[in-house]
Design an enzyme around this catalytic site. Structure first.
Site, short mmCIF file in Angstrom:
data_model
loop_
_atom_site.label_atom_id
_atom_site.label_comp_id
_atom_site.label_asym_id
_atom_site.label_seq_id
_atom_site.Cartn_x
_atom_site.Cartn_y
_atom_site.Cartn_z
N GLY A 107 -10.52 -19.08 56.28
CA GLY A 107 -9.97 -19.39 54.96
C GLY A 107 -8.64 -20.11 55.00
O GLY A 107 -7.90 -20.10 54.01
N ARG A 129 -21.80 -14.65 58.16
CA ARG A 129 -22.04 -14.05 56.84
C ARG A 129 -22.55 -15.14 55.91
O ARG A 129 -22.63 -16.31 56.29
CB ARG A 129 -20.74 -13.48 56.27
CG ARG A 129 -19.60 -14.52 56.27
CD ARG A 129 -18.38 -14.06 55.54
NE ARG A 129 -17.22 -14.91 55.76
CZ ARG A 129 -17.00 -16.08 55.22
NH1 ARG A 129 -17.91 -16.61 54.41
NH2 ARG A 129 -15.91 -16.77 55.46
#
Length: 638
Positions: free
Chosen positions: A164, A296
């Site tokens: 991120g 994920r």
């Protein structure tokens, strides 16, 4: 198939998983913090369990509480969503040890990809190309600086446990390396409890293209690529699939590399292999390198769903319950083009500061997919990421899908907090982006025009005055019937209205007079149809007309403050005071670091507005403060 699952997450991804589970006849359990007691995902689930306080460490990061909630409710499996515990291998092991199924990869697979340096070494062994760089264990600052010199500037410092954009810094000169390293390590320690970094060669014309993979533990397929090059400070803004300019040869090479990566670690479930591409000479099979693997489901998975017609959450549930992969590679194909824009509560002209507030109004365009975890009346909390929704469009061509996205953004209505809607709409209308000229530096190059406050149409300003006067419905009761009575309206700039009759009002503002008439199709200003809608809040009014235009309504009883803002450093949003760098009596220069605040998963540095002497330090490290709280006061200028 499972009969009941627990979703170990919140917000839009929790709602997204619940919707697919409900369609498949699977019951759902939500977990929630004190701040989320009335959240949308709690209302949507069949059952809900409270797991702790508002801070993530006290709730959504409490693996033991989440597992206990699953056992208590009879859930057979846990879906992690993304973020929080989704890539925590110890949590996966604990879920399995409790006799539950983790809807995702094994703990060993997550460990293999969890540290960027180890992952790159593993990928190199599997024949996946990697970016030149340093991935060693020696974290001595001088050693790292020497490695950067050897690689050659510019370089990218990246947290080995990162994601991120956290713990990531671009360094263009050797003289800036030490400060950038300290900053990256500090942010990495806070975000991941691991300050270790790696160093990569920075690609000067980079594109960020990732490949969606799906495995069943034995074999893997890829569901083609997504282009995530439109980024700001390494945070994705608009994603699309497929990548513009992609060739069959490049797609095949990247797809094979991605599936090799997944099969090398016995991957099960949805994952994303991220590549950095040198786009200076088009998309070439010899110009892409492995960056990392996200073990994920990704935030941007809807664009892949749109072009493939596949529900990735359904695949997750089916494979986790023991079914084989639902399709082979030759059964997968691309139809059309899709875009996703991330709608955030943030103040773009103020430097993209995260914002809070109560959503007094929320309405999405009718012809788009909007994945959201909030409703009108919900609060954007300082505890979590300020995402409001993901706006997704799909069309037969890139041009059509992009036009749909721009229109959907312009028709989306949000009131109660500032948002990045106008910024996103400008990006969607950007001529270079429309031509497919995409790279990770586009936003930085165009930031002045993209982030500027949107111009306010005079018609929207006139309608805001009408709303502030309480006459949006055209009701003229209380006004003299024998003449147009002039009445001042509290507004900035000063305004007045003249009511000529029901639904007919003259608005005087900023030296202009506008003739406003309420017709069957809504308000018309100076004879032009506006199609405007309005939301009135306690101290503001928002006019929705070719975008959202928010106007503050002055309180005539409120007294202005005489305090000099250059003397006080104020908290720009609610958050945690992570560091304080000054003491009382210390001399500072304009631009010096005074403190660092941490809010909504990001760090924000507070800088001195002018030269001066610190008169008071009004906070301590570790304090939780509200927006507008005074942090540092300088002595008055002589």
């Amino acid at each position: 198939m499972f009969s009941k699952i627990l979703i170990a997450n919140r917000g839009e991804i929790a709602c997204r998983v619940i919707e697919t589970a409900r369609r498949m006849g699977v019951a759902t359990v939500a977990v929630y913090s004190q701040a989320d007691a009335n959240a949308a995902h709690v209302a949507l689930a069949d059952e809900a369990i409270a797991i702790g306080g508002p801070a993530p460490k006290d709730s959504y990061l409490r693996g033991d509480a989440i597992i206990n909630a699953a056992l208590q409710t009879g859930a057979q499996a846990i879906h992690p969503g993304y973020g929080f515990l989704s890539e925590n291998p110890d949590f996966v092991d604990a879920v399995v040890a409790a006799g539950l199924v983790f809807i995702g990869p094994s703990g060993d697979a997550i460990r293999a990809m969890g540290l960027k340096d180890a992952a790159k070494a593993l990928m190199e062994q599997a024949g996946v190309p990697i970016v030149p760089g340093y991935m060693g264990t020696n974290q001595d600052a001088d050693h790292l600086a020497a490695q950067a010199d050897a690689i050659g500037y510019p370089v990218l410092i990246k947290a080995v446990a990162g994601g991120g954009g956290k713990g990531m810094r671009l360094v263009e000169r050797a003289g800036d390396f030490a400060d950038a390293l300290a900053s990256a390590q500090g942010e990495a320690q806070t975000a991941f409890a691991n300050p270790a970094v790696l160093i990569e060669k920075y690609i000067t014309s980079p594109r960020h293209i990732e490949v969606q993979v799906f495995g069943d533990g034995q074999r893997a397929v890829h569901l083609f690529e997504r282009d995530c090059s439109l980024q700001r400070r390494h945070q994705k803004v608009i994603e699309e699939a497929p990548a513009p300019g992609m060739t069959p040869e490049m797609r095949d090479a990247m797809g094979q590399a991605a599936t090799r990566a997944a099969e090398a670690i016995g991957y099960s479930g949805a994952g994303t292999v991220e590549f950095i591409i040198d786009g200076s000479d088009g998309l070439r099979p010899d110009r892409f390198w492995f960056m990392e693997m996200n073990t994920r489901l990704q935030v941007e998975h809807p664009v892949t769903e749109a072009i493939t017609g596949i529900d990735l959450v359904e695949w997750q549930l089916r494979v986790a319950s023991g079914e084989p992969l639902p399709a082979t590679q030759d059964q997968l194909s691309i139809t059309g083009h899709a875009f996703e824009a991330r709608l955030y509560a943030e103040d773009v002209p103020a430097g993209f500061l995260p914002a809070t507030g109560t959503l007094s109004h929320l309405q999405f365009a009718p012809d788009c997919r909007a994945d959201t975890g909030v409703r009108a009346g919900d609060v954007i909390s300082p505890w979590y990421d300020p995402m409001i929704a993901k706006i997704i469009t799909h069309g037969p061509t890139r041009a059509i899908a992009l036009g749909q996205l721009a229109r959907a953004l312009e028709q989306t209505q949000v009131a109660g907090t500032v948002t990045n809607l106008a910024f996103l709409a400008r990006l969607a209308r950007h001529e270079g982006f429309a031509r497919g000229e995409v790279d990770t530096g586009l936003i930085a190059r165009e930031i002045d025009s993209l982030a500027a406050a949107p111009p306010v149409p005079p018609a929207a300003q006139a309608l805001a005055v009408i709303a502030a006067a309480g006459l949006w419905q055209g009701d003229a009761s209380g006004f003299a019937l024998w003449g147009a009575l002039r009445r001042p309206v509290p507004f900035d700039p000063p305004a007045a209205i003249r009511v000529h009759g029901p639904g007919h009002i003259g608005v005087e503002i900023d030296g202009m007079t506008h003739d406003c008439v309420l017709a069957q199709d809504g308000w018309r200003v100076d004879g032009a149809k506006t199609g405007a809608a309005m939301q009135m809040d306690r101290d503001s009014v928002t006019i929705f007309m070719a975008g959202a235009h928010r106007f503050d309504i002055p309180d005539p009883l409120e007294r202005g403050s005489s305090a000099e803002t250059s003397d006080l450093t104020l908290a720009p949003m609610p958050g945690l005071v992570k560091s304080v760098f000054v003491t009382q009596g210390q001399n500072v220069s304009a631009g010096d670091r005074l403190a660092i605040m941490e809010a909504m998963k990001m760090e924000h540095t507070m800088l001195a507005a002018r030269d001066g002497v610190v008169a008071e330090v009004l906070v301590v490290e570790g304090a939780q403060v509200e927006a507008g709280a005074a942090l540092i006061r300088l002595e008055e200028e002589e």
